[in-house]
Design a protein around this motif. Structure first.
Motif, PDB file in Angstrom:
ATOM      1  N   UNK A   1      33.863 -59.895 -17.674  1.00  0.00           N
ATOM      2  CA  UNK A   1      34.489 -58.006 -16.595  1.00  0.00           C
ATOM      3  C   UNK A   1      34.821 -56.952 -17.604  1.00  0.00           C
ATOM      4  N   UNK A   2      35.534 -57.643 -19.227  1.00  0.00           N
ATOM      5  CA  UNK A   2      36.510 -56.852 -19.745  1.00  0.00           C
ATOM      6  C   UNK A   2      36.506 -57.271 -21.245  1.00  0.00           C
ATOM      7  N   UNK A   3      36.173 -56.666 -22.094  1.00  0.00           N
ATOM      8  CA  UNK A   3      35.843 -56.376 -23.363  1.00  0.00           C
ATOM      9  C   UNK A   3      36.928 -58.240 -23.820  1.00  0.00           C
ATOM     10  N   UNK A   4      38.026 -57.686 -23.442  1.00  0.00           N
ATOM     11  CA  UNK A   4      39.274 -59.001 -23.965  1.00  0.00           C
ATOM     12  C   UNK A   4      38.537 -60.040 -23.827  1.00  0.00           C
ATOM     13  N   UNK A   5      38.269 -60.468 -22.504  1.00  0.00           N
ATOM     14  CA  UNK A   5      37.352 -61.607 -22.319  1.00  0.00           C
ATOM     15  C   UNK A   5      36.425 -62.295 -22.738  1.00  0.00           C
ATOM     16  N   UNK A   6      35.651 -61.383 -23.173  1.00  0.00           N
ATOM     17  CA  UNK A   6      34.208 -61.011 -24.312  1.00  0.00           C
ATOM     18  C   UNK A   6      34.404 -61.689 -25.739  1.00  0.00           C
ATOM     19  N   UNK A   7      35.898 -61.257 -26.027  1.00  0.00           N
ATOM     20  CA  UNK A   7      36.520 -61.837 -27.205  1.00  0.00           C
ATOM     21  C   UNK A   7      37.209 -62.983 -27.019  1.00  0.00           C
ATOM     22  N   UNK A   8      37.216 -63.502 -26.159  1.00  0.00           N
ATOM     23  CA  UNK A   8      38.326 -64.483 -26.230  1.00  0.00           C
ATOM     24  C   UNK A   8      37.300 -66.010 -26.113  1.00  0.00           C
ATOM     25  N   UNK A   9      36.279 -65.386 -25.787  1.00  0.00           N
ATOM     26  CA  UNK A   9      34.967 -66.637 -25.376  1.00  0.00           C
ATOM     27  C   UNK A   9      34.219 -67.001 -26.862  1.00  0.00           C
TER      28      UNK A   9
END
Length: 282
Positions: free
Chosen positions: A38-46
């Protein structure tokens, strides 16, 4: 869980991050349905978690595994259409309304992933306009314009309120032009030897004459292999051979960044938002 090596996540996008993160922390390779998060921040963490654990993280941008899109990629990469001028796409139909995401996250995600793959360059800014016609529901029609550092421009039109289903893309180059119609049963791609030619009329360099070139159209033979099968096999190969997937976490993140910025731009009636690597900034 010991007998399970990989997990495929096909749930609403709001649950992607939590489920994917749990799976990675359990030591499983992960294939996530689009969009990645849902967010780029979440994508970076994954992405960071997968890299830390040496696991494969792949996103389900299915169209990139179709014969049609792979052929377009080959044509662009081999300079078959020359310098790319524009990418123009329409993806419309009646329904299905999503309750948790707007029409950009539902439909434009396909075109953005195809555009990202085919052009091989990231946009520097995005402008989007859209509106909702159902009170309390997300936007059901939207127009995105994407700007690049080069002379390329891209436009994507998505709509849940159209009377017909249209899946049509135009990719124009200075040598040739491509028409990609995903609803066409056999000739999904047509390549036209059409365009403009510039000539000097002898009155100085600023007096260029524009001529029109019309040549043949041809429809190349396409690989008819099932895209989902190719994607699944690719996922397994990447796990076994420790290769980077074509649609890896970074590809998923690039699309989420654009979706985020487009949604923000839409709230501000189309104000262009610049896209920076790793984050979105106004």
């Amino acid at each position: 869980h010991r007998g399970i090596d990989a997990i495929a996540i096909a749930t609403p996008v709001s649950s992607h991050y939590e489920l994917a993160m749990e799976s990675l922390k359990a030591g499983k390779h992960v294939l996530v349905e689009k969009p990645l998060t849902m967010t780029s921040e979440q994508g970076i963490r994954l992405i960071d978690e997968a890299e830390k654990r040496n696991l494969t993280l792949m996103v389900d941008h299915t169209f990139l595994y179709t014969g049609a899109v792979r052929k377009i990629k080959d044509l662009v990469d081999s300079n078959g259409i020359g310098e790319v001028y524009y990418y123009d796409s329409v993806r419309v139909n009646l329904g299905l309304f999503q309750h948790d995401v707007n029409v950009i996250w539902d439909l434009a995600v396909h075109d953005l992933s195809i555009m990202d793959y085919v052009l091989g360059m990231e946009p520097v800014a995005v402008s989007a306009t859209g509106i909702s016609h159902v009170t309390g529901k997300p936007e059901d029609i939207a127009y995105l314009t994407l700007f690049f550092d080069s002379r390329v421009i891209a436009h994507i039109h998505v709509n849940w309120l159209a009377p017909v289903k249209v899946r049509s893309t135009l990719i124009g180059g200075d040598k040739k032009m491509i028409v990609y119609d995903d609803l066409e049963p056999s000739e999904k791609i047509k390549i036209y030897d059409k365009g403009i030619t510039l000539g000097n009329n002898g009155e100085g360099v600023y007096k260029e004459m524009i001529g029109y070139r019309t040549g043949d159209m041809w429809a190349p033979k396409l690989d008819t292999a099932e895209a989902l099968k190719l994607e699944a096999v690719h996922f397994l190969q990447c796990i076994e051979e420790k290769k980077k997937p074509v649609t890896d976490g970074a590809a998923g993140l690039r699309i989420v960044k654009i979706l985020e910025a487009a949604t923000e731009s839409m709230k501000e009636h189309g104000r262009p938002l610049e896209l920076y690597k790793g984050r979105v900034a106004a």
